[in-house]
Scaffold this motif. Structure first.
Motif, PDB file in Angstrom:
ATOM      1  N   GLY A 126      18.194  95.891 103.775  1.00  0.00           N
ATOM      2  CA  GLY A 126      16.925  95.761 104.475  1.00  0.00           C
ATOM      3  C   GLY A 126      16.649  94.394 105.047  1.00  0.00           C
ATOM      4  O   GLY A 126      15.504  93.933 105.059  1.00  0.00           O
ATOM      5  N   ALA A 127      17.687  93.694 105.526  1.00  0.00           N
ATOM      6  CA  ALA A 127      17.542  92.377 106.150  1.00  0.00           C
ATOM      7  C   ALA A 127      17.075  91.301 105.177  1.00  0.00           C
ATOM      8  O   ALA A 127      16.559  90.263 105.590  1.00  0.00           O
ATOM      9  CB  ALA A 127      16.603  92.423 107.358  1.00  0.00           C
ATOM     10  N   GLY A 128      17.253  91.522 103.879  1.00  0.00           N
ATOM     11  CA  GLY A 128      16.881  90.504 102.911  1.00  0.00           C
ATOM     12  C   GLY A 128      17.694  89.231 103.077  1.00  0.00           C
ATOM     13  O   GLY A 128      18.917  89.275 103.247  1.00  0.00           O
ATOM     14  N   ASP A 129      17.042  88.076 103.063  1.00  0.00           N
ATOM     15  CA  ASP A 129      17.676  86.758 103.199  1.00  0.00           C
ATOM     16  C   ASP A 129      18.479  86.644 104.494  1.00  0.00           C
ATOM     17  O   ASP A 129      19.500  85.959 104.558  1.00  0.00           O
ATOM     18  CB  ASP A 129      18.569  86.449 101.989  1.00  0.00           C
ATOM     19  N   THR A 130      18.005  87.320 105.515  1.00  0.00           N
ATOM     20  CA  THR A 130      18.688  87.393 106.804  1.00  0.00           C
ATOM     21  C   THR A 130      17.817  86.748 107.865  1.00  0.00           C
ATOM     22  O   THR A 130      16.590  86.813 107.798  1.00  0.00           O
ATOM     23  CB  THR A 130      18.960  88.871 107.163  1.00  0.00           C
ATOM     24  N   ALA A 131      18.447  86.142 108.867  1.00  0.00           N
ATOM     25  CA  ALA A 131      17.669  85.538 109.950  1.00  0.00           C
ATOM     26  C   ALA A 131      18.447  85.592 111.256  1.00  0.00           C
ATOM     27  O   ALA A 131      19.680  85.538 111.277  1.00  0.00           O
ATOM     28  CB  ALA A 131      17.292  84.102 109.629  1.00  0.00           C
ATOM     29  N   ARG A 132      17.687  85.692 112.331  1.00  0.00           N
ATOM     30  CA  ARG A 132      18.210  85.620 113.700  1.00  0.00           C
ATOM     31  C   ARG A 132      17.922  84.212 114.214  1.00  0.00           C
ATOM     32  O   ARG A 132      16.782  83.755 114.179  1.00  0.00           O
ATOM     33  CB  ARG A 132      17.509  86.682 114.549  1.00  0.00           C
ATOM     34  N   TRP A 133      18.973  83.549 114.684  1.00  0.00           N
ATOM     35  CA  TRP A 133      18.820  82.174 115.132  1.00  0.00           C
ATOM     36  C   TRP A 133      19.262  82.049 116.588  1.00  0.00           C
ATOM     37  O   TRP A 133      20.154  82.761 117.042  1.00  0.00           O
ATOM     38  CB  TRP A 133      19.661  81.227 114.278  1.00  0.00           C
ATOM     39  N   GLY A 134      18.635  81.101 117.307  1.00  0.00           N
ATOM     40  CA  GLY A 134      18.974  80.895 118.701  1.00  0.00           C
ATOM     41  C   GLY A 134      18.890  79.433 119.094  1.00  0.00           C
ATOM     42  O   GLY A 134      18.787  78.539 118.237  1.00  0.00           O
ATOM     43  N   PRO A 135      18.919  79.152 120.379  1.00  0.00           N
ATOM     44  CA  PRO A 135      18.874  77.767 120.861  1.00  0.00           C
ATOM     45  C   PRO A 135      17.658  77.018 120.319  1.00  0.00           C
ATOM     46  O   PRO A 135      16.548  77.553 120.262  1.00  0.00           O
ATOM     47  CB  PRO A 135      18.794  77.928 122.384  1.00  0.00           C
ATOM     48  N   GLN A 187      14.417  97.217 116.550  1.00  0.00           N
ATOM     49  CA  GLN A 187      14.836  95.918 116.017  1.00  0.00           C
ATOM     50  C   GLN A 187      13.844  95.421 114.973  1.00  0.00           C
ATOM     51  O   GLN A 187      12.631  95.651 115.079  1.00  0.00           O
ATOM     52  CB  GLN A 187      14.984  94.906 117.158  1.00  0.00           C
ATOM     53  N   ILE A 188      14.381  94.737 113.952  1.00  0.00           N
ATOM     54  CA  ILE A 188      13.521  94.197 112.899  1.00  0.00           C
ATOM     55  C   ILE A 188      13.656  92.685 112.764  1.00  0.00           C
ATOM     56  O   ILE A 188      12.862  92.064 112.065  1.00  0.00           O
ATOM     57  CB  ILE A 188      13.800  94.858 111.528  1.00  0.00           C
ATOM     58  N   LEU A 189      14.655  92.085 113.414  1.00  0.00           N
ATOM     59  CA  LEU A 189      14.816  90.637 113.365  1.00  0.00           C
ATOM     60  C   LEU A 189      14.160  90.036 114.602  1.00  0.00           C
ATOM     61  O   LEU A 189      14.602  90.252 115.723  1.00  0.00           O
ATOM     62  CB  LEU A 189      16.297  90.262 113.318  1.00  0.00           C
ATOM     63  N   THR A 190      13.112  89.263 114.368  1.00  0.00           N
ATOM     64  CA  THR A 190      12.344  88.680 115.464  1.00  0.00           C
ATOM     65  C   THR A 190      12.784  87.244 115.708  1.00  0.00           C
ATOM     66  O   THR A 190      12.922  86.462 114.751  1.00  0.00           O
ATOM     67  CB  THR A 190      10.844  88.724 115.141  1.00  0.00           C
ATOM     68  N   ALA A 191      13.010  86.897 116.951  1.00  0.00           N
ATOM     69  CA  ALA A 191      13.374  85.522 117.283  1.00  0.00           C
ATOM     70  C   ALA A 191      12.282  84.572 116.808  1.00  0.00           C
ATOM     71  O   ALA A 191      11.096  84.810 116.999  1.00  0.00           O
ATOM     72  CB  ALA A 191      13.586  85.383 118.793  1.00  0.00           C
ATOM     73  N   GLY A 192      12.699  83.506 116.140  1.00  0.00           N
ATOM     74  CA  GLY A 192      11.760  82.497 115.668  1.00  0.00           C
ATOM     75  C   GLY A 192      11.071  82.822 114.363  1.00  0.00           C
ATOM     76  O   GLY A 192      10.272  82.030 113.865  1.00  0.00           O
ATOM     77  N   ALA A 193      11.390  83.962 113.752  1.00  0.00           N
ATOM     78  CA  ALA A 193      10.710  84.371 112.522  1.00  0.00           C
ATOM     79  C   ALA A 193      11.301  83.733 111.279  1.00  0.00           C
ATOM     80  O   ALA A 193      10.690  83.761 110.213  1.00  0.00           O
ATOM     81  CB  ALA A 193      10.749  85.896 112.380  1.00  0.00           C
ATOM     82  N   GLY A 194      12.495  83.160 111.385  1.00  0.00           N
ATOM     83  CA  GLY A 194      13.124  82.544 110.228  1.00  0.00           C
ATOM     84  C   GLY A 194      13.705  83.577 109.276  1.00  0.00           C
ATOM     85  O   GLY A 194      13.945  84.729 109.637  1.00  0.00           O
TER      86      GLY A 194
END
Length: 282
Positions: A126-135, A187-194
């Motif tokens: 369930g996306a635990g300890d997961t993050a989407r990262w970008g520039p 989608q459940i990973l939001t940009a900038g959400a950490g």
């Protein structure tokens, strides 16, 4: 016939799938009840344990897999549970020729080749300890990577595929080895959400909707299932895919332990799963 549908203390009555399945099993003349997996019950009371919403095991994976091995009879099989609860199984599938989302394992630094990427531990749900990262988020991404490695966890880094935002993930559900139905997951990973905690799919909020599998998705799913070690007796499977850069489906996860099967979204699917369970007991 008495069947335990294994769940966790966070969901003592089980998930929606569990409740649907209890009713379907009752229609087949079988008694089924949700049972918390680590509650210390006498599992020999049950003719079969079906693992369902055991969604708190990730911090105790060794304990969880030992519990599965200790059961007189469990589905999916304990050997599959051990293999599938660590996402390093993706390496086995890639080696078997299944198109898997590219993955860096325990890298020393964040990747430079992908404009956006995902950092996550190999044991998580369930996306635990997961993050989407970008520039612009390089320092935070490095800190995330470092914190997971310092905790002794295997780290995965994957490109963030833009189709997740526009198309979403497609989840193909197989029951008793046969394709049953498909759903689309937003989608459940939001940009900038950490870094995120555990996120549950919520069909009521439109995060999960009924869908139809394409021929290409079905082909990838069947190739993945054929490559599962000890996978001859899978009661259920969920194959999650995302379109790659060229639009072809790529596998992101193969869920064989405790996946939501979205039975609400497919009339008759709970009944089909119940019949598959009964056929094994007979």
């Amino acid at each position: 016939m008495t069947i335990a549908l294994a769940t966790c203390s966070l969901l003592p009555d089980g998930s929606d799938d569990v409740q649907d399945l209890i009713g379907a099993l009752a229609a087949e003349g079988a008694d089924a009840e949700p049972v918390i997996w680590d509650a210390g019950v006498d599992w020999t009371r049950y003719d079969l344990v079906v693992i369902r919403s055991t969604w708190d095991y990730t911090a105790r994976r060794d304990e969880f897999t030992a519990w599965a091995r200790s059961l007189p009879r469990v589905l999916n099989p304990a050997e599959v549970v051990r293999w599938n609860t660590d996402k390093r199984y993706l390496r086995d599938l890639a080696a078997a020729g299944v198109p898997v989302v590219p993955t860096l394992w325990d890298p020393d630094d964040i990747p430079s080749e992908w404009p956006e990427f995902v950092v996550k531990p190999a044991v998580s749900i369930g996306a635990g300890d997961t993050a989407r990262w970008g520039p612009g988020e390089e320092d935070a991404a490095r800190a995330h990577l470092r914190s997971l490695r310092e905790a002794g966890r295997t780290v995965m880094v994957q490109p963030y595929l833009s189709a997740v935002d526009t198309v979403g993930e497609t989840a193909l559900v197989f029951l008793d080895g046969e394709y049953s139905h498909a759903c689309r997951k937003a989608q459940i990973l939001t940009a900038g959400a950490g870094v995120q905690g555990h996120v549950r799919d919520d069909p009521a909020r439109g995060q999960v909707t009924a869908s139809t599998a394409t021929d290409g998705e079905l082909e990838v799913a069947r190739r993945a299932l054929a490559a599962v070690p000890h996978g001859d007796d899978l009661l259920y499977a969920r194959v999650d895919m995302i379109p790659g850069p060229d639009g072809a489906p790529m596998l992101i996860e193969l869920e064989l332990t405790e996946p939501a099967l979205y039975l609400h979204h497919a009339p008759g699917s709970a009944g089909r799963l119940a019949k598959a369970i009964i056929s094994r007991l007979r």
